[in-house]
Each structure stands twice: as C-alpha cells, then as structure tokens.
Design an enzyme around this catalytic site. Structure first.
Site, PDB file in Angstrom:
ATOM      1  CB  THR A  41       6.290  35.435 -45.765  1.00 31.96           C
ATOM      2  OG1 THR A  41       7.665  35.370 -46.123  1.00 31.96           O
ATOM      3  CG2 THR A  41       5.644  34.125 -46.212  1.00 31.96           C
ATOM      4  CG  ASP A  42      10.256  38.029 -48.393  1.00 32.07           C
ATOM      5  OD1 ASP A  42      10.110  37.019 -47.696  1.00 32.07           O
ATOM      6  OD2 ASP A  42      11.290  38.745 -48.361  1.00 32.07           O
ATOM      7  CD  GLU A  43      10.893  32.430 -46.440  1.00 31.03           C
ATOM      8  OE1 GLU A  43      10.667  31.223 -46.640  1.00 31.03           O
ATOM      9  OE2 GLU A  43      11.647  32.848 -45.555  1.00 31.03           O
ATOM     10  CE1 TYR A  55       6.274  30.382 -42.692  1.00 34.19           C
ATOM     11  CE2 TYR A  55       7.946  31.178 -44.227  1.00 34.19           C
ATOM     12  CZ  TYR A  55       6.951  31.429 -43.308  1.00 34.19           C
ATOM     13  OH  TYR A  55       6.613  32.737 -42.994  1.00 34.19           O
ATOM     14  CE  LYS A 101       2.502  32.972 -43.790  1.00 34.69           C
ATOM     15  NZ  LYS A 101       1.694  33.360 -42.580  1.00 34.69           N
ATOM     16  CG  ASN A 154       9.405  41.177 -39.554  1.00 32.55           C
ATOM     17  OD1 ASN A 154       8.584  41.803 -38.900  1.00 32.55           O
ATOM     18  ND2 ASN A 154       9.256  41.034 -40.864  1.00 32.55           N
TER      19      ASN A 154
HETATM   20  P1  NAD Z   1       6.572  33.091 -34.435  1.00 28.99           P
HETATM   21  O1  NAD Z   1       6.944  31.691 -34.780  1.00 28.99           O
HETATM   22  O2  NAD Z   1       7.487  33.909 -33.588  1.00 28.99           O
HETATM   23  O3  NAD Z   1       5.157  33.108 -33.707  1.00 28.99           O
HETATM   24  C1  NAD Z   1       4.075  32.349 -34.151  1.00 28.99           C
HETATM   25  C2  NAD Z   1       2.987  32.378 -33.079  1.00 28.99           C
HETATM   26  O4  NAD Z   1       1.855  31.663 -33.597  1.00 28.99           O
HETATM   27  C3  NAD Z   1       3.400  31.688 -31.768  1.00 28.99           C
HETATM   28  O5  NAD Z   1       2.976  32.458 -30.665  1.00 28.99           O
HETATM   29  C4  NAD Z   1       2.649  30.363 -31.823  1.00 28.99           C
HETATM   30  O6  NAD Z   1       2.316  29.834 -30.542  1.00 28.99           O
HETATM   31  C5  NAD Z   1       1.392  30.755 -32.596  1.00 28.99           C
HETATM   32  N1  NAD Z   1       0.773  29.596 -33.259  1.00 28.99           N
HETATM   33  C6  NAD Z   1       1.402  28.640 -34.000  1.00 28.99           C
HETATM   34  N2  NAD Z   1       0.499  27.730 -34.412  1.00 28.99           N
HETATM   35  C7  NAD Z   1      -0.714  28.130 -33.954  1.00 28.99           C
HETATM   36  C8  NAD Z   1      -2.026  27.615 -34.059  1.00 28.99           C
HETATM   37  N3  NAD Z   1      -2.274  26.480 -34.726  1.00 28.99           N
HETATM   38  N4  NAD Z   1      -3.044  28.285 -33.477  1.00 28.99           N
HETATM   39  C9  NAD Z   1      -2.801  29.433 -32.766  1.00 28.99           C
HETATM   40  N5  NAD Z   1      -1.576  29.953 -32.623  1.00 28.99           N
HETATM   41  C10 NAD Z   1      -0.545  29.312 -33.204  1.00 28.99           C
HETATM   42  O7  NAD Z   1       6.289  33.796 -35.832  1.00 28.99           O
HETATM   43  P2  NAD Z   1       6.601  35.298 -36.297  1.00 28.99           P
HETATM   44  O8  NAD Z   1       7.981  35.372 -36.789  1.00 28.99           O
HETATM   45  O9  NAD Z   1       6.095  36.231 -35.272  1.00 28.99           O
HETATM   46  O10 NAD Z   1       5.632  35.369 -37.586  1.00 28.99           O
HETATM   47  C11 NAD Z   1       4.278  35.766 -37.468  1.00 28.99           C
HETATM   48  C12 NAD Z   1       3.641  35.759 -38.830  1.00 28.99           C
HETATM   49  O11 NAD Z   1       4.345  36.631 -39.705  1.00 28.99           O
HETATM   50  C13 NAD Z   1       3.646  34.392 -39.523  1.00 28.99           C
HETATM   51  O12 NAD Z   1       2.432  34.223 -40.173  1.00 28.99           O
HETATM   52  C14 NAD Z   1       4.799  34.491 -40.520  1.00 28.99           C
HETATM   53  O13 NAD Z   1       4.550  33.661 -41.631  1.00 28.99           O
HETATM   54  C15 NAD Z   1       4.724  35.963 -40.894  1.00 28.99           C
HETATM   55  N6  NAD Z   1       5.986  36.568 -41.323  1.00 28.99           N
HETATM   56  C16 NAD Z   1       7.109  36.437 -40.573  1.00 28.99           C
HETATM   57  C17 NAD Z   1       8.278  37.081 -40.953  1.00 28.99           C
HETATM   58  C18 NAD Z   1       9.548  36.983 -40.142  1.00 28.99           C
HETATM   59  O14 NAD Z   1      10.593  37.423 -40.605  1.00 28.99           O
HETATM   60  N7  NAD Z   1       9.521  36.447 -38.947  1.00 28.99           N
HETATM   61  C19 NAD Z   1       8.288  37.860 -42.133  1.00 28.99           C
HETATM   62  C20 NAD Z   1       7.115  37.950 -42.891  1.00 28.99           C
HETATM   63  C21 NAD Z   1       5.960  37.318 -42.463  1.00 28.99           C
HETATM   64  O1  DAU Z   2      11.437  36.440 -45.623  1.00 32.33           O
HETATM   65  C1  DAU Z   2      10.498  36.335 -44.609  1.00 32.33           C
HETATM   66  C2  DAU Z   2      10.753  35.083 -43.827  1.00 32.33           C
HETATM   67  O2  DAU Z   2      11.942  35.296 -43.078  1.00 32.33           O
HETATM   68  C3  DAU Z   2       9.605  34.691 -42.909  1.00 32.33           C
HETATM   69  O3  DAU Z   2       8.476  34.391 -43.687  1.00 32.33           O
HETATM   70  C4  DAU Z   2       9.987  33.479 -42.056  1.00 32.33           C
HETATM   71  O4  DAU Z   2       8.950  33.217 -41.119  1.00 32.33           O
HETATM   72  C5  DAU Z   2      11.264  33.793 -41.307  1.00 32.33           C
HETATM   73  O5  DAU Z   2      11.679  32.652 -40.580  1.00 32.33           O
HETATM   74  C6  DAU Z   2      12.374  34.234 -42.264  1.00 32.33           C
HETATM   75  O6  DAU Z   2      12.828  33.132 -43.090  1.00 32.33           O
HETATM   76  P1  DAU Z   2      14.384  32.881 -43.420  1.00 32.33           P
HETATM   77  O7  DAU Z   2      14.563  31.455 -43.719  1.00 32.33           O
HETATM   78  O8  DAU Z   2      14.878  33.870 -44.407  1.00 32.33           O
HETATM   79  O9  DAU Z   2      15.008  33.288 -41.979  1.00 32.33           O
HETATM   80  P2  DAU Z   2      16.154  32.603 -41.090  1.00 32.33           P
HETATM   81  O10 DAU Z   2      16.438  33.526 -39.956  1.00 32.33           O
HETATM   82  O11 DAU Z   2      15.874  31.180 -40.781  1.00 32.33           O
HETATM   83  O12 DAU Z   2      17.411  32.631 -42.091  1.00 32.33           O
HETATM   84  C7  DAU Z   2      17.898  33.844 -42.637  1.00 32.33           C
HETATM   85  C8  DAU Z   2      19.057  33.500 -43.569  1.00 32.33           C
HETATM   86  O13 DAU Z   2      20.148  33.002 -42.782  1.00 32.33           O
HETATM   87  C9  DAU Z   2      18.743  32.394 -44.570  1.00 32.33           C
HETATM   88  O14 DAU Z   2      19.430  32.661 -45.782  1.00 32.33           O
HETATM   89  C10 DAU Z   2      19.306  31.137 -43.921  1.00 32.33           C
HETATM   90  C11 DAU Z   2      20.507  31.667 -43.150  1.00 32.33           C
HETATM   91  N1  DAU Z   2      20.841  30.953 -41.892  1.00 32.33           N
HETATM   92  C12 DAU Z   2      19.856  30.753 -40.983  1.00 32.33           C
HETATM   93  C13 DAU Z   2      20.116  30.112 -39.789  1.00 32.33           C
HETATM   94  C14 DAU Z   2      19.017  29.865 -38.782  1.00 32.33           C
HETATM   95  C15 DAU Z   2      22.148  30.578 -41.649  1.00 32.33           C
HETATM   96  O15 DAU Z   2      23.067  30.781 -42.477  1.00 32.33           O
HETATM   97  N2  DAU Z   2      22.416  29.945 -40.458  1.00 32.33           N
HETATM   98  C16 DAU Z   2      21.451  29.678 -39.523  1.00 32.33           C
HETATM   99  O16 DAU Z   2      21.779  29.061 -38.470  1.00 32.33           O
END
Ligand code: NAD
Ligand code: DAU
Length: 335
Positions: A124-126, A149, A153, A179
């Site tokens: 992730t970019d984080e 988190y 990562k 995403n």
């Molecule tokens: P998500 O939380 O929707 O899904 C995570 C999945 O992993 C779930 O199905 C969960 O059951 C499974 N899981 C959790 N712990 C596990 C374990 N110990 N063993 C096996 N499975 C397990 O997450 P997402 O948003 O789909 O993200 C997927 C990946 O992409 C993550 O690695 C996250 O860091 C990365 N990522 C997410 C975003 C985003 O914006 N959501 C952006 C960049 C990178």
């Molecule tokens: O940047 C990639 C990351 O994006 C992934 O690695 C993480 O898995 C994913 O959860 C996401 O992280 P963020 O913390 O950026 O996403 P979130 O949707 O939780 O929040 C997006 C922005 O909105 C952040 O600035 C916090 C704000 N927010 C979030 C929630 C849930 C609010 O203002 N109110 C809210 O209720």
C-alpha cells in the site's frame, strides 16, 4: 496450466482479482486461502466456478498452510491477505502484526521451500507515510509508516525484500493507493458514505475533512497487478495509482450529488489519531515499463460503484445486520 495461490481472496480486492482471472484466463487455476475474518464474504466468489479451489486457512498457521502447498503445485503466490482497516489497527494492533507480519513471514518461508516462480506482495502507499500539500510518493521514497496498520505492512515489505537479497527468491511488491468499487466492506469511506446516504444517516467526516487520497477503481488495480505478474522484474517494487487526488469532503459531496442526498448529512467528527494528511502516487515506473494507466476516472468509477451498491442491497444488508453494528457503535457513537 499455471496455478496461482491467492491469499485473502474472499475480501474486496482479492475477490475482484480472482473473478477477473477466472473470467479471462482459462489456463490459470486459482487456489484461494482465506481465514474468513469479518471482512470476508464467501459469496464474493460465485458457486461452482471452474479452475478454483478454496481453503479456509490462516496464513499465519504453519501446519494449515503447509498442507495447501503439499496438496498443490503452486507457480505464483499473490498475497492479499491482511487486516486492512486503519481505524481497527488503532483499536486492536496485535492482530495486524499477527496476520500482516507473521502471516507474510510464514507464507514467504513456505513459498521459498516450494520454489514458487513468483511471489507478489500486495502492499500500500501508506507505507510511505504522509505528504504535505505538494510532491508524490515514488518507489524510492523512504518508508515512514505512521499507523499500526501501515507499520505492519511496511514490516512485511521489508521481509519480502529480505527474501530476495538473502535467498534470491523471485519476489515483487506492488504498492497501490485507495481502492473503491464493488464488494468493498462498508467500514471504508466510500461504501460507508453510500450506505449512510441511502439510509439518510449522518456521514462521519474526520477532522476538517480535507485529507487527500488518490482514489483508484478496483478494476484498474487488478489490471496493474496482472501486468506486474507478467512483466515485473524480481526484486522490484511498483507503485500503482489512480491519478484522482481528492479531499474527503469532495468525494462525499460527489456521492451525495449522485444519490440526490442532502449535504446536511455530513457530520464533522473527532479526527483519526495520527491521521495521514495526503497520499499521492507517482506511478510513472509501471506506466513507462508496462503501459499501465488507470482506465476509470473518478466520475465513471463512482457511478459504477454507486450503481453496484444500489443493485446489491442483499450483499451489504447482511453485513449491517451482524457484528458490524457493534463495531459501528464503538467507532462512531461518542466521536
Ligand atoms: P479486505 O479487508 O477487504 O480483505 C482482506 C481479506 O483477507 C479477507 O477476506 C480476510 O478474511 C482475509 N484475511 C485476513 N486475515 C487473514 C489471515 N490471517 N489468513 C488468511 N486470510 C486472511 O482487504 P482489501 O481492501 O481487499 O485489501 C487486500 C490487500 O490489499 C491488503 O493486503 C491491503 O493491505 C492491500 N491494499 C488495500 C488497499 C485498499 O484501498 N483497500 C489499497 C492498497 C493495498
Ligand atoms: O491508501 C491505501 C489504503 O487505503 C489501504 O492500504 C487501506 O487498506 C485502506 O483501508 C485505505 O486506507 P484509508 O485509511 O485511507 O481508507 P479509509 O476508507 O478508512 O479512509 C479514507 C479517508 O476518509 C481517510 O482520510 C479517513 C477518512 N474517513 C474514513 C472513514 C471510515 C472519514 O473521514 N470518515 C470515516 O468514517
């Protein structure tokens, strides 16, 4: 035939990736390993699909994961499995270390033992930390994570690279921005805002609402992952971004406009501790080396996403009726 071992494939991005592969690539068999945490939904992969096998296994469980490797001839490993929500990592950091660090280490060790041909870590970019009002993250930006988190990562990324340098293992890392799209769990900002707007319920906006994220539609992320798997060079990291930087307030306004919702639903609440101010991705490396560019702008992406949540009420209503209610209360009631 090639076999992909995908972890976390019942979650948001992993399931979008698996459906894409099973739909487009008949020569690939997918083994999906998922612990089925609160974020998973078995219904995210349709019943009866071909070239697909599921294991309910924790990636941190050495015995369970060894069995998966022993029973299958794995070519590529794609590690999506993670605890992924920043707010939860502030409440319960331990499980983030267990899954994201210990789990990745376990997966790396078994992948090395079984001579996998490629190991892609979905990062992730984080991990780069927080930006001011200018500049972008590139692959050479030093890691500076600021939440449990993102720290977990970043630790996983370092372990992955250590296997490249120490064992010459063919690893790759992708780092993507925020995403959104179909099948995203409603704890995240965009689905939360859509669902609350539909219920005419307050939409909590942290701090001054002006934190910036670079939004990418999930199909674009999946396309980038496929390119990296095919064309990436072992030992390299690739940024993926959406070229759609927006302040949180703008994304909420956009969603409310699309749904004809009242802007009075926006409720400014106490900020997230350590809230990263801005993320922005320089993804010129994957663009120039592999021809990647995001196909969905924010308008199309939000339109498709809103329509998906409108059409798939059963999917999210089931989530809202379970443990999620308790989580929501704990997270937002006294904010
Ligand atoms: P998500 O939380 O929707 O899904 C995570 C999945 O992993 C779930 O199905 C969960 O059951 C499974 N899981 C959790 N712990 C596990 C374990 N110990 N063993 C096996 N499975 C397990 O997450 P997402 O948003 O789909 O993200 C997927 C990946 O992409 C993550 O690695 C996250 O860091 C990365 N990522 C997410 C975003 C985003 O914006 N959501 C952006 C960049 C990178
Ligand atoms: O940047 C990639 C990351 O994006 C992934 O690695 C993480 O898995 C994913 O959860 C996401 O992280 P963020 O913390 O950026 O996403 P979130 O949707 O939780 O929040 C997006 C922005 O909105 C952040 O600035 C916090 C704000 N927010 C979030 C929630 C849930 C609010 O203002 N109110 C809210 O209720």
């Amino acid at each position: 035939m090639k076999t992909y071992l995908v972890t976390g494939g019942l979650g948001f991005i992993g399931s979008n990736f698996i459906r894409h592969i099973l739909d487009k690539r008949e020569e690939i068999t997918v083994i999906n390993v998922d612990k089925i945490t609160y974020a998973a939904n078995p219904g995210n992969i349709p019943n009866g699909v071909k070239n697909y096998r599921f294991y309910k296994t924790d990636i941190a469980d050495n015995v369970g994961l060894s069995k998966v490797f022993d029973e299958n001839d794995v070519d590529y490993v794609i590690n999506f499995a993670a605890e992924s929500h920043v707010d939860r990592s502030i409440m319960t950091p331990g499980i983030f270390i267990k899954t994201n660090v210990d789990g990745t280490a376990n997966l790396l060790e078994l992948s090395l033992k079984h001579n996998v041909k490629r190991f892609l870590q979905i990062s992730t970019d984080e991990v780069y930390g927080s930006l001011g009002s200018t500049g972008k993250f590139s692959e050479t930006t030093p890691l500076a994570p600021r939440s449990p988190y993102s720290a977990s990562k970043a630790a996983a990324d370092m372990l992955v690279m250590s296997f490249f340098h120490t064992y010459d293992m063919p690893v790759l890392i992708s780092r993507c921005s925020n995403n959104y799209g179909p099948y995203q769990f409603p704890e995240k900002l965009i689905p939360l805002a859509i669902i609350n707007a539909l219920h005419e319920k307050d939409i909590p906006l942290y701090g001054d609402g002006r934190n910036v994220r670079d939004w990418i539609y999930v199909a674009d992320h999946v396309a980038g992952i496929s390119l990296i798997l095919e064309k990436g060079k072992p030992g390299e990291t690739y940024n993926i971004g959406g070229d759609s930087e927006l302040e949180n307030i703008d994304i909420i306004n956009h969603i409310l406009d699309r749904l004809n919702g009242s802007h009075s639903l926006i409720k400014y609440v106490k900020d997230r501790p350590g809230h990263d101010r801005r993320y922005a991705m320089d993804f010129s490396k994957i663009a120039s080396k592999m021809g990647f560019s995001p196909k969905y702008g924010i308008d199309k992406g939000i339109e498709y996403t809103v329509n998906w949540y409108l059409k798939n009420e059963n999917w999210w209503k089931e989530i809202l009726s379970g443990d999620y209610r308790e989580y929501y209360k704990k997270m937002y009631e006294y904010r």
